[in-house]
Design a protein around this motif. Structure first.
Motif, mmCIF file in Angstrom:
data_model
loop_
_atom_site.group_PDB
_atom_site.id
_atom_site.type_symbol
_atom_site.label_atom_id
_atom_site.label_comp_id
_atom_site.label_asym_id
_atom_site.label_seq_id
_atom_site.Cartn_x
_atom_site.Cartn_y
_atom_site.Cartn_z
ATOM 1 N N ILE A 35 0.681 -1.119 -0.052
ATOM 2 C CA ILE A 35 0.021 -0.048 -0.065
ATOM 3 C C ILE A 35 0.720 1.192 -0.074
ATOM 4 C CG2 ILE A 35 -1.689 1.484 1.309
ATOM 5 C CD1 ILE A 35 -3.196 -0.866 -0.198
ATOM 6 N N ALA A 36 1.986 1.412 0.665
ATOM 7 C CA ALA A 36 2.781 2.433 0.860
ATOM 8 C C ALA A 36 3.238 2.780 -0.687
ATOM 9 C CB ALA A 36 3.833 2.246 2.016
ATOM 10 N N ASP A 37 3.875 1.728 -1.128
ATOM 11 C CA ASP A 37 4.336 1.994 -2.646
ATOM 12 C C ASP A 37 3.243 2.581 -3.377
ATOM 13 O OD1 ASP A 37 6.940 1.034 -1.693
ATOM 14 O OD2 ASP A 37 6.519 -0.837 -2.519
ATOM 15 N N GLU A 38 2.110 1.832 -3.433
ATOM 16 C CA GLU A 38 1.122 2.514 -4.041
ATOM 17 C C GLU A 38 0.554 3.817 -3.919
ATOM 18 O OE1 GLU A 38 -3.119 0.906 -6.459
ATOM 19 O OE2 GLU A 38 -2.044 -0.176 -4.746
ATOM 20 N N PHE A 39 0.577 4.209 -2.638
ATOM 21 C CA PHE A 39 0.173 5.410 -2.189
ATOM 22 C C PHE A 39 1.100 6.654 -2.497
ATOM 23 C CE2 PHE A 39 -0.273 8.663 0.661
ATOM 24 C CZ PHE A 39 -1.690 8.868 1.274
ATOM 25 N N ALA A 41 3.233 6.280 -5.141
ATOM 26 C CA ALA A 41 3.126 6.589 -6.556
ATOM 27 C C ALA A 41 1.935 7.715 -6.945
ATOM 28 C CB ALA A 41 2.949 5.462 -7.168
ATOM 29 N N TYR A 42 0.780 7.792 -6.176
ATOM 30 C CA TYR A 42 -0.206 8.437 -6.420
ATOM 31 C C TYR A 42 0.269 10.014 -6.056
ATOM 32 C CZ TYR A 42 -3.974 5.330 -8.077
ATOM 33 O OH TYR A 42 -4.841 4.695 -8.822
ATOM 34 N N VAL A 43 0.770 10.100 -4.708
ATOM 35 C CA VAL A 43 1.328 11.355 -4.366
ATOM 36 C C VAL A 43 2.320 11.907 -5.335
ATOM 37 C CG1 VAL A 43 2.544 12.328 -2.370
ATOM 38 C CG2 VAL A 43 0.929 10.585 -2.018
ATOM 39 N N GLY A 151 -5.484 7.145 -11.926
ATOM 40 C CA GLY A 151 -4.844 5.735 -12.255
ATOM 41 C C GLY A 151 -5.120 5.762 -13.632
ATOM 42 N N ALA A 152 -6.120 6.201 -14.131
ATOM 43 C CA ALA A 152 -6.108 6.221 -15.825
ATOM 44 C C ALA A 152 -5.189 7.224 -16.353
ATOM 45 C CB ALA A 152 -7.707 6.568 -15.981
ATOM 46 N N LEU A 153 -5.001 8.280 -15.734
ATOM 47 C CA LEU A 153 -3.794 9.176 -16.198
ATOM 48 C C LEU A 153 -2.610 8.609 -16.047
ATOM 49 C CD1 LEU A 153 -3.122 12.011 -16.833
ATOM 50 C CD2 LEU A 153 -2.927 12.633 -14.595
ATOM 51 N N GLN A 154 -2.274 7.789 -15.098
ATOM 52 C CA GLN A 154 -0.993 7.253 -14.963
ATOM 53 C C GLN A 154 -0.907 6.336 -16.283
ATOM 54 O OE1 GLN A 154 -1.044 5.539 -10.955
ATOM 55 N NE2 GLN A 154 0.873 6.637 -10.288
ATOM 56 N N ARG A 155 -2.057 5.502 -16.406
ATOM 57 C CA ARG A 155 -1.817 4.664 -17.644
ATOM 58 C C ARG A 155 -1.701 5.230 -19.032
ATOM 59 N NH1 ARG A 155 -4.759 1.869 -13.664
ATOM 60 N NH2 ARG A 155 -6.642 3.010 -14.284
ATOM 61 N N VAL A 156 -2.347 6.363 -19.218
ATOM 62 C CA VAL A 156 -2.108 7.131 -20.248
ATOM 63 C C VAL A 156 -0.946 7.781 -20.654
ATOM 64 C CG1 VAL A 156 -3.198 9.236 -21.478
ATOM 65 C CG2 VAL A 156 -4.613 7.420 -20.249
ATOM 66 N N LEU A 157 -0.409 8.185 -19.498
ATOM 67 C CA LEU A 157 1.118 8.608 -19.512
ATOM 68 C C LEU A 157 2.186 7.663 -19.881
ATOM 69 C CD1 LEU A 157 0.996 11.115 -16.384
ATOM 70 C CD2 LEU A 157 1.473 11.797 -18.673
ATOM 71 N N GLN A 158 1.707 6.389 -19.380
ATOM 72 C CA GLN A 158 2.866 5.392 -19.726
ATOM 73 C C GLN A 158 2.797 4.748 -21.091
ATOM 74 O OE1 GLN A 158 1.938 2.375 -16.816
ATOM 75 N NE2 GLN A 158 2.715 3.608 -15.178
ATOM 76 N N ARG A 159 1.495 4.685 -21.769
ATOM 77 C CA ARG A 159 1.117 4.176 -23.036
ATOM 78 C C ARG A 159 1.223 5.224 -24.105
ATOM 79 N NH1 ARG A 159 -4.364 1.067 -22.764
ATOM 80 N NH2 ARG A 159 -3.486 0.696 -25.072
ATOM 81 N N TRP A 160 0.739 6.341 -23.989
ATOM 82 C CA TRP A 160 0.457 7.340 -25.034
ATOM 83 C C TRP A 160 1.315 8.496 -24.880
ATOM 84 C CZ3 TRP A 160 -2.561 5.347 -28.570
ATOM 85 C CH2 TRP A 160 -3.466 4.176 -28.390
#
Length: 250
Positions: A35-39, A41-43, A151-160
């Motif tokens: 949870i700490a790692d995912e939290f 990443a969002y921060v 989360g959707a923004l993170q995936r769009v940044l990674q892919r597009w």
């Protein structure tokens, strides 16, 4: 950087509860390491977006990392039975979450009572002028939790998002200009996926467009909806009667 306040996203404990509910975790046995790692990443993404109130999220991220470090440390073997067992480092965080949940549930009950009260009609003089006093608030930002949008923004940044170029060139994008960009695009089509809005563009363009979409949604000019698989979200003009009937750009 342009700042946007998001009333649907109340604080760091809401984000932590979102992770717990999403993964159906036991609140008394939180896997802090994951949870700490995912939290965090969002921060980091929120820092890049320059959203207000990131300091509170940074504090909770530090608390999670401190608990993670404590849990990774080897615990001394208890050879003497009379020695008390070491306290769980997660206990204080669990108590904070439980108290926070109690307040949220109480607030939800009060809101339900207020909604029930609004359904009652008054008679005579008491009812006069009530309609004039009622103010219709802005439409909700989106029918989905804000962490899912992040989360959707993170995936769009990674892919597009376009890969970094070797030539160093400073480019600035204003949220106001990106709002006009989104509005002009939606004049030609009823709706468009966010990835289609920013495909192949620099990271700064993607982030400024994301903030522009949030501001347009706050103003009630567009509506947001997650697409299948939560990999992207749809941006639709509010004038259209139905999002499902809109042509979604691939």
């Amino acid at each position: 950087m342009y700042r946007v306040r998001l009333p649907v996203f109340e604080g760091p404990l809401d984000l932590l509860l979102y992770f717990i509910r999403r993964d159906e975790l036991d609140i008394y046995d939180i896997p802090v390491a994951r949870i700490a790692d995912e939290f965090l990443a969002y921060v980091r993404l929120m820092e890049e977006l320059d959203l207000d109130g990131v300091g509170d999220f940074l504090y909770l991220a530090a608390v999670l990392l401190h608990i993670k470090a404590q849990m990774l440390l080897p615990r001394p073997s208890q050879e003497v039975e009379e020695e008390p067992a070491a306290a769980d480092p997660r206990q204080e965080l669990v108590e904070r979450l439980l108290n926070y949940l109690r307040y949220k549930e109480a607030a939800a009950r009060l809101e339900a009572h207020a909604e029930h009260r609004r359904q009652c009609y008054r008679r005579g003089e008491a009812a006069r002028g009530v309609d004039e006093q009622q103010v219709v608030g802005p439409p909700p930002l989106a029918p989905i939790p804000f962490p899912e949008l992040l989360g959707a923004l993170q995936r769009v940044l990674q892919r597009w998002a376009a890969p970094p170029a070797h030539t160093v060139r400073r480019e600035t994008y204003s949220v106001e200009a990106q709002m006009r960009y989104v509005q002009e695009l939606l004049r030609d089509r009823a709706a468009c996926s966010f990835s289609a809005l920013v495909a192949g563009r620099p990271r700064g363009f993607v982030i400024a467009t994301f903030l522009a979409v949030l501001e347009l949604a706050r103003q009630g000019q567009v509506w947001l909806r997650l697409l299948d698989g939560d990999e992207d979200f749809l941006v639709a003009a509010c004038e259209e009667p139905s999002v499902e009937e809109a042509d979604v750009a691939a």
